[in-house]
Design a protein around this motif. Structure first.
Motif, mmCIF file in Angstrom:
data_model
loop_
_atom_site.group_PDB
_atom_site.id
_atom_site.type_symbol
_atom_site.label_atom_id
_atom_site.label_comp_id
_atom_site.label_asym_id
_atom_site.label_seq_id
_atom_site.Cartn_x
_atom_site.Cartn_y
_atom_site.Cartn_z
ATOM 1 N N ASN A 85 35.494 44.947 34.254
ATOM 2 C CA ASN A 85 36.030 44.010 33.772
ATOM 3 C C ASN A 85 36.880 42.599 34.009
ATOM 4 O OD1 ASN A 85 33.638 43.919 31.701
ATOM 5 N ND2 ASN A 85 34.835 45.371 30.675
ATOM 6 N N HIS A 87 39.041 40.092 36.918
ATOM 7 C CA HIS A 87 39.020 39.306 37.708
ATOM 8 C C HIS A 87 38.883 39.328 39.226
ATOM 9 C CE1 HIS A 87 39.312 36.245 34.073
ATOM 10 N NE2 HIS A 87 38.378 37.257 33.552
ATOM 11 N N GLN A 89 35.409 37.389 38.443
ATOM 12 C CA GLN A 89 34.065 37.906 38.263
ATOM 13 C C GLN A 89 32.952 36.725 39.072
ATOM 14 O OE1 GLN A 89 32.286 40.484 36.085
ATOM 15 N NE2 GLN A 89 34.565 40.588 35.801
ATOM 16 N N SER A 123 29.374 42.981 34.128
ATOM 17 C CA SER A 123 30.573 43.187 33.157
ATOM 18 C C SER A 123 30.692 42.712 31.482
ATOM 19 C CB SER A 123 31.970 41.769 33.616
ATOM 20 O OG SER A 123 31.545 41.131 33.273
ATOM 21 N N THR A 125 32.290 40.719 30.733
ATOM 22 C CA THR A 125 33.318 39.582 29.685
ATOM 23 C C THR A 125 32.224 37.754 30.169
ATOM 24 O OG1 THR A 125 33.484 38.700 32.450
ATOM 25 C CG2 THR A 125 35.099 40.474 31.697
ATOM 26 N N GLU A 128 32.455 36.137 33.654
ATOM 27 C CA GLU A 128 30.652 36.696 34.399
ATOM 28 C C GLU A 128 29.791 35.478 34.428
ATOM 29 O OE1 GLU A 128 28.262 39.973 35.896
ATOM 30 O OE2 GLU A 128 29.370 40.239 34.649
#
Length: 247
Positions: A85, A87, A89, A123, A125, A128
């Motif tokens: 997760n 960055h 991404q 991920s 997130t 992404e």
């Protein structure tokens, strides 16, 4: 609160970006990462934990040198504090990298839409989601700045995002809405950050794009656009003095 640092110029982007991240580590964060454009590709490194763990990873697995790159330190708000997760991404092809501060409020709907078109996510997130949207738009229009403008028009929330693409190695693109993003103006180089402290020892000349803008940063120029793609005149100001604002 996360922190973003980006660089395009004549020096090693990795060194500049990591140094910028070091200057922002006074805030609470739980992971760090970088992406560097070099030799037609995109190289990344990211690790959960303090910035020292990323530095250890870079010593163990050095990234190639390149003049353009982005970095990030993250305080997890969506998805756990782990390497996946962290960055930057990437899109599925690994050709677009995104760093992000803030929150994409409609990320769940966008993720479902993208999954329906065959996108696979690594991920948890919202960042992404932005990388996949940007890669998709870029493949259609062939221009990274226009792709970011299209994506900016689809995102909801308060955020700043900065992206690079392997096919445009001398360009950073960014978008912000109700979140701080600043551009440092150097001699044949530019810096992008969520806080001017990241580059204050490199230049005192700063541009603030505004509250709802798309920004293209190249080694020799900065272009600021409104959401409709219309150029916005901006003037640099010196840190410690009032911002000049739109010209």
């Amino acid at each position: 609160m996360c922190a973003i640092v980006g660089y395009v110029g004549g020096r090693s982007a990795l060194e500049v970006v990591v140094a910028g991240l070091e200057r922002l580590t006074g805030r609470v964060y739980d992971s760090a990462g970088v992406a560097i454009l070099s030799d037609g590709g995109l190289a990344t490194a990211k690790k959960a934990g303090p910035l020292e763990r990323l530095a250890e990873e870079l010593r163990r697995r050095p990234l190639p040198s390149g003049p353009t790159g982005v970095g990030h330190i993250r305080r997890a708000t969506l998805g756990g504090a782990d390497d996946t997760n962290a960055h930057p991404q990437l899109d599925n092809a690994g050709r677009v990298a995104v760093v992000h501060d803030g929150m994409i409020d409609n990320h769940a709907a966008l993720r479902a839409e993208l999954a329906g078109r065959g996108h696979a996510f690594a991920s948890d997130t919202d960042t992404e989601v932005v990388a996949h949207l940007l890669a998709e738009s870029y493949s259609s229009c062939g221009d990274l700045t226009e792709a970011m403008r299209q994506v900016h028009g689809r995102l909801e929330g308060a955020y700043a995002v900065v992206a690079v693409a392997a096919d445009e190695p001398d360009t950073l693109v960014a978008a912000c809405r109700d979140a701080l993003l600043v551009v440092g103006v150097g001699e044949g180089e530019y810096f992008v950050a969520s806080d001017a402290a990241a580059f204050a020892d490199q230049t005192r000349s700063v541009i603030e794009p505004g509250r709802d803008r798309v920004v293209e940063v190249r080694r020799d120029a900065v272009l600021v656009l409104d959401p409709d793609g219309v150029p916005v005149a901006v003037r640099p100001y010196e840190l410690g003095l009032p911002a000049a604002g739109p010209g």
